[in-house]
Design a protein around this motif. Structure first.
Motif, PDB file in Angstrom:
ATOM      1  N   TRP A   3       2.450  23.697  -3.446  1.00  0.00           N
ATOM      2  CA  TRP A   3       3.659  23.426  -4.038  1.00  0.00           C
ATOM      3  C   TRP A   3       3.781  21.773  -4.556  1.00  0.00           C
ATOM      4  CZ3 TRP A   3       6.489  19.621  -1.750  1.00  0.00           C
ATOM      5  CH2 TRP A   3       5.974  19.085  -0.357  1.00  0.00           C
ATOM      6  N   MET A   4       2.972  20.933  -3.842  1.00  0.00           N
ATOM      7  CA  MET A   4       2.885  19.656  -3.952  1.00  0.00           C
ATOM      8  C   MET A   4       2.714  19.360  -5.756  1.00  0.00           C
ATOM      9  SD  MET A   4       1.744  17.368  -1.378  1.00  0.00           S
ATOM     10  CE  MET A   4       2.401  16.890   0.388  1.00  0.00           C
ATOM     11  N   GLY A   5       1.690  20.072  -6.310  1.00  0.00           N
ATOM     12  CA  GLY A   5       1.436  20.098  -7.521  1.00  0.00           C
ATOM     13  C   GLY A   5       2.568  20.600  -8.491  1.00  0.00           C
ATOM     14  N   SER A  54      17.801  -2.381   5.283  1.00  0.00           N
ATOM     15  CA  SER A  54      18.254  -2.540   6.688  1.00  0.00           C
ATOM     16  C   SER A  54      19.470  -1.612   6.772  1.00  0.00           C
ATOM     17  CB  SER A  54      18.474  -3.801   6.899  1.00  0.00           C
ATOM     18  OG  SER A  54      18.680  -3.980   8.087  1.00  0.00           O
ATOM     19  N   GLY A  55      19.388  -0.960   7.881  1.00  0.00           N
ATOM     20  CA  GLY A  55      20.541  -0.015   8.242  1.00  0.00           C
ATOM     21  C   GLY A  55      20.669   1.393   7.421  1.00  0.00           C
ATOM     22  N   THR A  56      20.060   1.657   6.503  1.00  0.00           N
ATOM     23  CA  THR A  56      20.036   2.842   5.762  1.00  0.00           C
ATOM     24  C   THR A  56      19.664   4.162   6.440  1.00  0.00           C
ATOM     25  OG1 THR A  56      19.910   1.520   3.771  1.00  0.00           O
ATOM     26  CG2 THR A  56      19.663   3.851   3.420  1.00  0.00           C
ATOM     27  N   GLU A  57      20.445   5.232   6.306  1.00  0.00           N
ATOM     28  CA  GLU A  57      20.091   6.428   7.259  1.00  0.00           C
ATOM     29  C   GLU A  57      19.030   7.052   6.103  1.00  0.00           C
ATOM     30  OE1 GLU A  57      23.315   8.826   7.476  1.00  0.00           O
ATOM     31  OE2 GLU A  57      24.411   7.592   8.707  1.00  0.00           O
ATOM     32  N   PRO A  58      18.100   7.701   6.694  1.00  0.00           N
ATOM     33  CA  PRO A  58      16.726   8.282   6.071  1.00  0.00           C
ATOM     34  C   PRO A  58      17.621   9.537   5.024  1.00  0.00           C
ATOM     35  CG  PRO A  58      16.566   8.752   8.249  1.00  0.00           C
ATOM     36  CD  PRO A  58      17.784   7.672   8.340  1.00  0.00           C
ATOM     37  N   GLN A  59      17.089   9.357   3.925  1.00  0.00           N
ATOM     38  CA  GLN A  59      17.733  10.646   2.949  1.00  0.00           C
ATOM     39  C   GLN A  59      16.629  10.698   1.880  1.00  0.00           C
ATOM     40  OE1 GLN A  59      21.398   9.307   0.971  1.00  0.00           O
ATOM     41  NE2 GLN A  59      21.528   7.988   2.651  1.00  0.00           N
ATOM     42  N   LEU A  60      16.546  12.161   1.548  1.00  0.00           N
ATOM     43  CA  LEU A  60      15.796  12.242   0.411  1.00  0.00           C
ATOM     44  C   LEU A  60      16.458  13.097  -0.884  1.00  0.00           C
ATOM     45  CD1 LEU A  60      12.901  13.375  -0.719  1.00  0.00           C
ATOM     46  CD2 LEU A  60      13.075  15.406   0.556  1.00  0.00           C
ATOM     47  N   TRP A  61      16.390  12.446  -1.992  1.00  0.00           N
ATOM     48  CA  TRP A  61      17.036  12.883  -3.203  1.00  0.00           C
ATOM     49  C   TRP A  61      16.047  13.252  -4.189  1.00  0.00           C
ATOM     50  CZ3 TRP A  61      22.177  13.262  -3.717  1.00  0.00           C
ATOM     51  CH2 TRP A  61      22.958  12.432  -2.688  1.00  0.00           C
ATOM     52  N   ALA A  62      16.473  14.329  -4.944  1.00  0.00           N
ATOM     53  CA  ALA A  62      15.739  14.924  -6.038  1.00  0.00           C
ATOM     54  C   ALA A  62      16.633  14.933  -7.302  1.00  0.00           C
ATOM     55  CB  ALA A  62      15.248  16.204  -6.003  1.00  0.00           C
ATOM     56  N   ILE A  82      10.572  17.271   7.079  1.00  0.00           N
ATOM     57  CA  ILE A  82      10.406  16.335   5.588  1.00  0.00           C
ATOM     58  C   ILE A  82      10.030  17.173   4.474  1.00  0.00           C
ATOM     59  CG2 ILE A  82      10.121  14.251   4.663  1.00  0.00           C
ATOM     60  CD1 ILE A  82      10.778  12.905   7.343  1.00  0.00           C
ATOM     61  N   SER A  83       8.548  17.575   4.751  1.00  0.00           N
ATOM     62  CA  SER A  83       7.817  18.185   3.945  1.00  0.00           C
ATOM     63  C   SER A  83       8.340  19.321   3.432  1.00  0.00           C
ATOM     64  CB  SER A  83       6.566  18.296   4.564  1.00  0.00           C
ATOM     65  OG  SER A  83       5.586  19.016   3.543  1.00  0.00           O
ATOM     66  N   LYS A  84       8.993  20.109   4.446  1.00  0.00           N
ATOM     67  CA  LYS A  84       9.643  21.306   4.051  1.00  0.00           C
ATOM     68  C   LYS A  84      11.067  21.033   3.180  1.00  0.00           C
ATOM     69  CE  LYS A  84      10.822  25.857   4.756  1.00  0.00           C
ATOM     70  NZ  LYS A  84      10.643  26.384   3.131  1.00  0.00           N
ATOM     71  N   ALA A  85      11.490  20.240   3.524  1.00  0.00           N
ATOM     72  CA  ALA A  85      12.866  19.510   2.901  1.00  0.00           C
ATOM     73  C   ALA A  85      12.450  19.231   1.351  1.00  0.00           C
ATOM     74  CB  ALA A  85      13.585  18.385   3.450  1.00  0.00           C
ATOM     75  N   LEU A  86      11.498  18.704   1.041  1.00  0.00           N
ATOM     76  CA  LEU A  86      10.866  18.453  -0.334  1.00  0.00           C
ATOM     77  C   LEU A  86      10.529  19.645  -0.844  1.00  0.00           C
ATOM     78  CD1 LEU A  86      10.418  16.258  -2.541  1.00  0.00           C
ATOM     79  CD2 LEU A  86       8.295  15.912  -1.514  1.00  0.00           C
ATOM     80  N   GLU A  87       9.942  20.451  -0.185  1.00  0.00           N
ATOM     81  CA  GLU A  87       9.519  21.842  -0.927  1.00  0.00           C
ATOM     82  C   GLU A  87      10.684  22.611  -1.168  1.00  0.00           C
ATOM     83  OE1 GLU A  87       6.857  25.905   0.090  1.00  0.00           O
ATOM     84  OE2 GLU A  87       6.889  24.340   1.698  1.00  0.00           O
TER      85      GLU A  87
END
Length: 96
Positions: A3-5, A54-62, A82-87
């Motif tokens: 799926w990464m590709g 500094s102090g930022t909560e970890p987040q993933l945005w698309a 995290i990998s599953k979230a990106l997928e």
């Protein structure tokens, strides 16, 4: 992780936000260290933005077509999650 590709077919931009020192961001930092090169090699034209603050909560945005964005909070997630979230974000883009 075939799926990464396929990321650049549904996603126009990926952003990872996290703190450089916070324990809550440790999995996100580890994910980036282990997977950034492979993600970039599979999707050379896809912008993958790494935002440390500094102090930022970890987040993933698309970001998808037409400026549509979806985000996921990564606090408490493992590298695998995290990998599953990106997928999942990539799959969500195909339905937009």
């Amino acid at each position: 992780m075939a799926w990464m590709g396929q990321l650049s077919k549904t996603i126009k931009e990926v952003r990872l936000l996290f703190c450089q020192t916070s324990p809550a961001s440790s999995s996100t930092r580890a994910f980036i260290e282990k997977n950034y090169k492979d993600l970039k090699k599979a999707n050379p034209k896809l912008p993958i933005l790494i935002r440390e603050c500094s102090g930022t909560e970890p987040q993933l945005w698309a970001r998808y077509d037409m400026g549509v964005e979806r985000g996921i909070r990564l606090e408490g997630m493992s590298e695998t999650q995290i990998s599953k979230a990106l997928e999942d974000l990539a799959k969500a883009g195909s339905s937009l």
